[in-house]
Write a protein that holds these residues in place. Structure first.
Motif, PDB file in Angstrom:
ATOM      1  N   GLN A 146       0.840  -1.192   0.000  1.00  0.00           N
ATOM      2  CA  GLN A 146       0.000   0.000   0.000  1.00  0.00           C
ATOM      3  C   GLN A 146       0.880   1.248   0.000  1.00  0.00           C
ATOM      4  O   GLN A 146       1.961   1.248   0.590  1.00  0.00           O
ATOM      5  CB  GLN A 146      -0.911   0.033   1.235  1.00  0.00           C
ATOM      6  N   PRO A 147       0.431   2.314  -0.652  1.00  0.00           N
ATOM      7  CA  PRO A 147       1.231   3.541  -0.665  1.00  0.00           C
ATOM      8  C   PRO A 147       1.005   4.380   0.587  1.00  0.00           C
ATOM      9  O   PRO A 147      -0.064   4.358   1.191  1.00  0.00           O
ATOM     10  CB  PRO A 147       0.695   4.276  -1.897  1.00  0.00           C
ATOM     11  N   ASN A 148       2.036   5.095   0.987  1.00  0.00           N
ATOM     12  CA  ASN A 148       1.899   6.151   1.993  1.00  0.00           C
ATOM     13  C   ASN A 148       2.493   7.422   1.389  1.00  0.00           C
ATOM     14  O   ASN A 148       3.714   7.614   1.370  1.00  0.00           O
ATOM     15  CB  ASN A 148       2.614   5.800   3.294  1.00  0.00           C
ATOM     16  N   ASP A 149       1.633   8.261   0.884  1.00  0.00           N
ATOM     17  CA  ASP A 149       2.076   9.493   0.239  1.00  0.00           C
ATOM     18  C   ASP A 149       2.425  10.526   1.301  1.00  0.00           C
ATOM     19  O   ASP A 149       1.641  10.780   2.224  1.00  0.00           O
ATOM     20  CB  ASP A 149       0.987  10.043  -0.679  1.00  0.00           C
ATOM     21  N   VAL A 150       3.612  11.109   1.171  1.00  0.00           N
ATOM     22  CA  VAL A 150       4.053  12.172   2.066  1.00  0.00           C
ATOM     23  C   VAL A 150       3.892  13.500   1.340  1.00  0.00           C
ATOM     24  O   VAL A 150       4.375  13.667   0.213  1.00  0.00           O
ATOM     25  CB  VAL A 150       5.519  11.967   2.495  1.00  0.00           C
ATOM     26  N   ILE A 151       3.210  14.440   1.980  1.00  0.00           N
ATOM     27  CA  ILE A 151       2.901  15.729   1.354  1.00  0.00           C
ATOM     28  C   ILE A 151       3.437  16.857   2.235  1.00  0.00           C
ATOM     29  O   ILE A 151       3.040  16.986   3.395  1.00  0.00           O
ATOM     30  CB  ILE A 151       1.379  15.890   1.145  1.00  0.00           C
ATOM     31  N   LEU A 152       4.350  17.616   1.695  1.00  0.00           N
ATOM     32  CA  LEU A 152       4.863  18.790   2.402  1.00  0.00           C
ATOM     33  C   LEU A 152       4.041  20.012   2.011  1.00  0.00           C
ATOM     34  O   LEU A 152       3.937  20.357   0.831  1.00  0.00           O
ATOM     35  CB  LEU A 152       6.334  19.036   2.044  1.00  0.00           C
ATOM     36  N   THR A 153       3.477  20.669   2.994  1.00  0.00           N
ATOM     37  CA  THR A 153       2.702  21.891   2.744  1.00  0.00           C
ATOM     38  C   THR A 153       3.228  22.994   3.657  1.00  0.00           C
ATOM     39  O   THR A 153       3.160  22.876   4.889  1.00  0.00           O
ATOM     40  CB  THR A 153       1.205  21.652   3.017  1.00  0.00           C
ATOM     41  N   GLN A 195      12.604  18.485   2.735  1.00  0.00           N
ATOM     42  CA  GLN A 195      12.219  17.980   1.414  1.00  0.00           C
ATOM     43  C   GLN A 195      12.987  16.717   1.064  1.00  0.00           C
ATOM     44  O   GLN A 195      12.463  15.822   0.397  1.00  0.00           O
ATOM     45  CB  GLN A 195      12.429  19.066   0.368  1.00  0.00           C
ATOM     46  N   ALA A 196      14.240  16.633   1.521  1.00  0.00           N
ATOM     47  CA  ALA A 196      15.035  15.434   1.254  1.00  0.00           C
ATOM     48  C   ALA A 196      14.505  14.222   2.019  1.00  0.00           C
ATOM     49  O   ALA A 196      14.728  13.068   1.614  1.00  0.00           O
ATOM     50  CB  ALA A 196      16.489  15.693   1.626  1.00  0.00           C
ATOM     51  N   LEU A 197      13.798  14.473   3.137  1.00  0.00           N
ATOM     52  CA  LEU A 197      13.256  13.380   3.957  1.00  0.00           C
ATOM     53  C   LEU A 197      11.793  13.084   3.659  1.00  0.00           C
ATOM     54  O   LEU A 197      11.217  12.164   4.248  1.00  0.00           O
ATOM     55  CB  LEU A 197      13.400  13.726   5.442  1.00  0.00           C
ATOM     56  N   ALA A 236       7.553  11.043   7.917  1.00  0.00           N
ATOM     57  CA  ALA A 236       8.669  10.603   7.080  1.00  0.00           C
ATOM     58  C   ALA A 236       8.899   9.110   7.279  1.00  0.00           C
ATOM     59  O   ALA A 236       8.440   8.511   8.262  1.00  0.00           O
ATOM     60  CB  ALA A 236       9.928  11.388   7.430  1.00  0.00           C
ATOM     61  N   LEU A 237       9.636   8.522   6.334  1.00  0.00           N
ATOM     62  CA  LEU A 237       9.957   7.098   6.433  1.00  0.00           C
ATOM     63  C   LEU A 237      10.708   6.797   7.731  1.00  0.00           C
ATOM     64  O   LEU A 237      10.565   5.707   8.298  1.00  0.00           O
ATOM     65  CB  LEU A 237      10.786   6.675   5.218  1.00  0.00           C
ATOM     66  N   THR A 278       7.021  15.055  10.544  1.00  0.00           N
ATOM     67  CA  THR A 278       7.558  14.412  11.741  1.00  0.00           C
ATOM     68  C   THR A 278       8.625  13.429  11.309  1.00  0.00           C
ATOM     69  O   THR A 278       8.373  12.560  10.464  1.00  0.00           O
ATOM     70  CB  THR A 278       6.455  13.688  12.534  1.00  0.00           C
ATOM     71  N   ILE A 279       9.809  13.565  11.866  1.00  0.00           N
ATOM     72  CA  ILE A 279      10.954  12.739  11.467  1.00  0.00           C
ATOM     73  C   ILE A 279      11.499  12.024  12.696  1.00  0.00           C
ATOM     74  O   ILE A 279      11.045  12.229  13.828  1.00  0.00           O
ATOM     75  CB  ILE A 279      12.045  13.597  10.797  1.00  0.00           C
ATOM     76  N   GLY A 280      12.493  11.167  12.469  1.00  0.00           N
ATOM     77  CA  GLY A 280      13.129  10.455  13.567  1.00  0.00           C
ATOM     78  C   GLY A 280      12.321   9.257  14.027  1.00  0.00           C
ATOM     79  O   GLY A 280      11.262   8.934  13.501  1.00  0.00           O
TER      80      GLY A 280
END
Length: 675
Positions: free
Chosen positions: A318-325, A344-346, A395-396, A456-458
């Motif tokens: 299944q996809p998990n689309d990440v959207i930066l706004t 943007q790189a993450l 993020a991944l 959200t990262i990490g």
């Protein structure tokens, strides 16, 4: 548990009967995965016929049971495996009568009325057809989802428990994704498979937490023969549930080899691109859903030993689309622009998987004419890659694998001591291991701008984690037939050893309110903070062992007062004991208030009386039922595990602000002094 004490006199009487039954014979297992065939034999005038030999034969396996009608013309054959039967009645001076294709389902009591006619020559009467559709002695509210429905009705995801939604009063529990009966929480239900408890006592769901968004199912739909949904007023042999009891029986082999093969395939190659992707000039989103498997069953030795094997595989992407706004008022200073480039790189979209392999192997053996042994092993491996968390602002880095590994081994031995005294013993070993992994060692960081979360990262704040349950279950019951009474009493002892490791915030969690502060790595502005948890000195920290010991006993009587009236009365007692916390908080205010964090009170008043009446007038095709009972649901061990760790000593969570915060991505190796 929550409950009340039954009336004193009723309790003493029925409890004494239960103790007496347990002393005089080895007790048998509640929640049996069998059924019963019983009835009355009469002559053409309606007079009862005692001494009639009734032979009941399983048409698939050759299993034979012989009983004789009592002075009231009644016969009873309990603890029969589900399937199709022939029932033959013989008495000197009467024509032998045989009824074939009598279908017996799980938990069912089939009541037959057999009429023998006088004969002066050697002749027989044979009838083929369906068995009665009305259970005239049943007083509980229950429904059966039969073999044809399980095999042929479509269900998205192939979780057979979803067929329970076909029964009255059943909906999806929107809080957890479980099944809700009469509006009650799904955690109050109990799932029993082949007579064995198949519940995750920590989370209050089924083993493997199937159907709750992780593993799709523990048992293949192709391995399930049928199941019974007991939703209200069920007998004392069913317990540990304030909602419904779902009683499942898996398939077995027979004298005729049989098997099946299946595959269901869905893929993005078969679908058109969606409108959002077309608008943004993007390719099709990743999607692949493939379920496949097969089964094989047959004889190892005709009429004696049988086997059944089933395999079920699933591959689901299944996809998990990440959207930066970014808000329109986002500043354009150098620090903000650098932070945007870093995020943007993450912020690449990623995929999640629900891949699973399940197999089941089962053997059934007629050891002697009076003993039948059934052994079943089920094996589940589920890998939910990147299933720990998801969403367009994750993020991944902020996810990880959510895995499930369950193993269940179940054995049952049915013994006919004499035609009116039967015993069923059961044993189960089970393990449910559910680790959650992390994709990075970096601490969690929520990056916000103008009040909106950008990304959200990490590491997810609660990963890596693990919950593992190791179970031993021993149960036994005796069925004693005496005249108009069918008495059943038994015990069920279950011991769960539970490991729970939940390191919430142990790896640190940053909150940045602006992109610029994230770039500096210092959450020292307004409403910014750093949170980290630490294990208390001399404690187990985030690791707890909220073990459970459960003890249950019951006694039940099915009393056929008249040919048209049956009374079902019983009493059940449940005791749930939790491991005591190891740490007592030394705070003086708690002590003065009488609060001891190292002691959990045990609820000892869980007496559950049950009474039911079924009335089916002779010659009529209807039955009226009424019932009453007290039922006690389990307390999920997660509540106790929380009491073990969140006592202010085991886990100490500190919020740092201002000059005390570390610089991202650093974390404290231990609790700072002076905090």
């Amino acid at each position: 548990m929550v409950g009340s004490i039954a009336a004193g006199r009723l309790r003493r009487v029925v409890c004494a009967a239960a103790i007496f039954s347990m002393v005089v014979a080895t007790l048998a297992r509640a929640q049996s995965a069998t059924g019963s065939i019983e009835g009355m034999v009469v002559d053409p005038t309606g007079a009862v016929l005692p001494g009639v030999t009734v032979t009941i034969v399983n048409q698939g396996t050759g299993l034979s049971r012989e009983v004789v009608t009592d002075p009231q013309g009644l016969f009873r054959a309990p603890l029969l495996p589900v399937g199709d039967y022939s029932v033959r009645s013989t008495l000197s001076g009467f024509k032998p009568f045989e009824q074939k294709d009598v279908k017996l389902t799980v938990g069912q009591t089939l009541t037959l009325r057999i009429e023998l006619t006088v004969s002066s020559i050697a002749e027989a009467v044979t009838v083929s057809g369906q068995s009665p559709v009305i259970e005239t002695s049943r007083s509980q509210v229950s429904s059966t989802v039969g073999e044809a429905a399980v095999a042929n009705l479509p269900v998205n995801g192939r979780n057979f428990i979803d067929f329970a939604l076909l029964t009255p009063g059943v909906t999806r529990d929107v809080r957890t994704g479980d099944i809700s009966f009469a509006g009650q929480r799904g955690t109050l239900n109990s799932l029993v498979v082949d007579g064995a408890d198949t519940n995750n006592t920590f989370f209050g769901q089924t083993l493997g937490r199937t159907g709750s968004g992780r593993a799709p199912y523990q048992f293949s739909q192709d391995a399930v023969q049928e199941f019974q949904v007991n939703s209200n007023a069920y007998s004392a042999e069913f317990g540990r549930a304030g909602g419904a009891v779902i009683n499942v029986v898996t398939k077995s082999g027979s004298n005729e080899p049989h098997g099946s093969v299946f595959e269901f395939y869905r893929d993005k190659a078969l679908n058109a691109n969606d409108a959002i992707n077309v608008l943004n000039h993007r390719a099709k989103s990743p999607y692949h859903y493939n379920q496949f498997g097969g089964s094989l069953g047959g004889p190892l030795q005709k009429d004696r030993h049988f086997f059944f094997f089933d395999y079920d595989g699933q591959r689901n992407t299944q996809p998990n689309d990440v959207i930066l706004t970014f808000p329109a008022d986002t500043p354009s200073d150098a620090a903000t622009l650098a932070a945007k480039a870093q995020l943007q790189a993450l912020a690449q979209s990623w995929t999640r998987t629900q891949n699973q392999n399940v197999f089941l192997i089962k053997t059934d053996s007629q050891l002697t004419g009076n003993e039948r042994l059934s052994v079943r092993y089920n094996h589940q491996n589920f890998n939910g890659a990147n299933f720990e968390s998801g969403g367009p602002q994750n993020a991944l880095q902020h996810t990880g694998a959510s895995n499930v590994f369950t193993r269940t081994l179940n054995a049952s031995l049915t013994s006919i001591i004499r035609p009116t005294l039967l015993n069923e013993a059961r044993f189960q070993w089970a393990r449910d291991r559910e680790p959650g992994l992390s994709n990075t060692d970096l601490p969690e960081a929520a990056v916000r701008q103008s009040g909106s979360t950008i990304l959200t990262i990490g590491r997810n704040f609660f990963s890596p984690r693990e919950t593992t349950i190791k179970r031993a279950q021993l149960a036994d019951a005796v069925t004693w037939i005496r005249g108009e009474h069918k008495l059943k009493s038994g015990f069920d002892f279950q011991f769960d050893r539970i490991l729970n490791f939940f390191p919430g915030n142990f790896s640190g969690s940053y909150t940045f309110q602006t992109l610029a502060s994230f770039q500096r790595g210092a959450p020292d502005g307004a409403n910014e903070r750093y949170v980290q948890a630490f294990p208390g000195p001399g404690t187990t920290g985030a690791t707890t062992h909220p073990d459970i010991n459960e003890y249950s006993v019951f006694a039940q009587d099915e009393w056929r007062v008249t040919p048209s009236v049956t009374v079902n009365a019983g009493l059940r007692y449940d005791l749930q004991k939790f491991a005591q916390p190891q740490i007592r908080h030394p705070d003086a205010q708690l002590a003065s208030a009488g609060i001891d964090t190292s002691f959990l009170k045990t609820d000892t008043n869980n007496w559950g009386p049950r009474i039911g009446v079924a009335w089916s007038p002779a010659g009529q095709r209807y039955v009226a039922r009424a019932g009453y009972g007290l039922f006690f649901g389990r307390t999920p061990s997660i509540m106790v595990g929380t009491a073990h760790s969140n006592n202010g000593i085991n886990v100490q969570t500190i919020t740092f602000t201002g000059a005390l915060v570390p610089t991202y991505p650093n974390i404290f190796a231990s609790m700072p002094t002076g905090v």
